[in-house]
Design a protein around this motif. Structure first.
Motif, PDB file in Angstrom:
ATOM      1  N   ASN A  35       0.866  -1.161   0.000  1.00 21.52           N
ATOM      2  CA  ASN A  35       0.000   0.000   0.000  1.00 21.52           C
ATOM      3  C   ASN A  35       0.910   1.219   0.000  1.00 21.52           C
ATOM      4  O   ASN A  35       1.669   1.426   0.935  1.00 21.52           O
ATOM      5  CB  ASN A  35      -0.882  -0.021   1.258  1.00 21.52           C
ATOM      6  N   ASP A  36       0.831   2.009  -1.035  1.00 23.35           N
ATOM      7  CA  ASP A  36       1.712   3.176  -1.131  1.00 23.35           C
ATOM      8  C   ASP A  36       1.170   4.399  -0.405  1.00 23.35           C
ATOM      9  O   ASP A  36       1.792   5.439  -0.403  1.00 23.35           O
ATOM     10  CB  ASP A  36       1.984   3.520  -2.598  1.00 23.35           C
ATOM     11  N   ASP A  37       0.005   4.282   0.229  1.00 24.52           N
ATOM     12  CA  ASP A  37      -0.577   5.398   0.973  1.00 24.52           C
ATOM     13  C   ASP A  37      -0.061   5.355   2.407  1.00 24.52           C
ATOM     14  O   ASP A  37      -0.520   4.564   3.218  1.00 24.52           O
ATOM     15  CB  ASP A  37      -2.101   5.312   0.954  1.00 24.52           C
ATOM     16  N   TYR A  38       0.918   6.200   2.702  1.00 23.21           N
ATOM     17  CA  TYR A  38       1.530   6.212   4.023  1.00 23.21           C
ATOM     18  C   TYR A  38       0.772   7.090   5.007  1.00 23.21           C
ATOM     19  O   TYR A  38       1.153   7.201   6.154  1.00 23.21           O
ATOM     20  CB  TYR A  38       2.990   6.669   3.947  1.00 23.21           C
ATOM     21  N   GLY A  39      -0.291   7.758   4.556  1.00 27.15           N
ATOM     22  CA  GLY A  39      -1.119   8.549   5.457  1.00 27.15           C
ATOM     23  C   GLY A  39      -0.451   9.805   5.977  1.00 27.15           C
ATOM     24  O   GLY A  39      -0.675  10.199   7.110  1.00 27.15           O
ATOM     25  N   GLY A  40       0.367  10.443   5.205  1.00 29.52           N
ATOM     26  CA  GLY A  40       1.006  11.671   5.649  1.00 29.52           C
ATOM     27  C   GLY A  40       2.356  11.416   6.285  1.00 29.52           C
ATOM     28  O   GLY A  40       2.926  10.343   6.176  1.00 29.52           O
ATOM     29  N   GLY A  41       2.860  12.407   6.991  1.00 31.46           N
ATOM     30  CA  GLY A  41       4.185  12.330   7.596  1.00 31.46           C
ATOM     31  C   GLY A  41       4.224  11.397   8.791  1.00 31.46           C
ATOM     32  O   GLY A  41       3.253  10.759   9.158  1.00 31.46           O
ATOM     33  N   GLY A  42       5.375  11.358   9.417  1.00 35.11           N
ATOM     34  CA  GLY A  42       5.538  10.548  10.606  1.00 35.11           C
ATOM     35  C   GLY A  42       5.631   9.061  10.328  1.00 35.11           C
ATOM     36  O   GLY A  42       5.178   8.247  11.113  1.00 35.11           O
ATOM     37  N   VAL A  43       6.247   8.699   9.221  1.00 34.22           N
ATOM     38  CA  VAL A  43       6.362   7.298   8.827  1.00 34.22           C
ATOM     39  C   VAL A  43       7.775   6.791   9.134  1.00 34.22           C
ATOM     40  O   VAL A  43       8.759   7.482   8.877  1.00 34.22           O
ATOM     41  CB  VAL A  43       6.067   7.121   7.318  1.00 34.22           C
TER      42      VAL A  43
END
Length: 118
Positions: A35-43
């Motif tokens: 899944n390339d959707d990391y949901g924004g920063g903080g990964v």
């Protein structure tokens, strides 16, 4: 096996502003969809290095025997197989991420002198 990672107990990455980690990206394996959707920063990205407990040798793949066994079920096997609905695992409200995984090859298959992985 389960690895608990507590984001709140990890040191902050260098930079001018503190970053709140929200999710962990694990390597895509046979039991994890990409899944390339990391949901924004903080990964944070997880990488794994597997060593033999007795020889301290590094292992990166399954042996031929386990490759044939595991490959029948899922395609090309990896030494560490993660279990998650997606390769992006979101942290709980208290900053905890639980990473479920298994080893796809016995240590003694890698080397007869190995009793476990580190």
């Amino acid at each position: 096996m389960v690895l608990d990672i507590k984001f709140k107990e990890l040191s902050a990455p260098p930079g001018p502003r503190p970053v709140t980690r929200k999710s962990l990206v694990v390597p895509s394996t046979a039991n994890v969809r990409t899944n390339d959707d990391y949901g924004g920063g903080g990964v944070m990205h997880l990488s794994v290095r597997v060593l033999g407990a007795d020889t301290k040798s590094e292992y990166k793949s399954v042996c031929n025997k386990c490759s044939k066994r595991e490959g029948k079920k899922k395609g090309k096997p990896s030494l560490v197989d993660f279990y998650a609905a997606s390769n992006v695992i979101k942290a709980s409200d208290d900053g905890l991420v639980q990473v479920k995984f298994k080893f796809s090859c016995y240590p003694s298959h890698q080397n007869p002198n190995e009793s476990a992985y580190l």
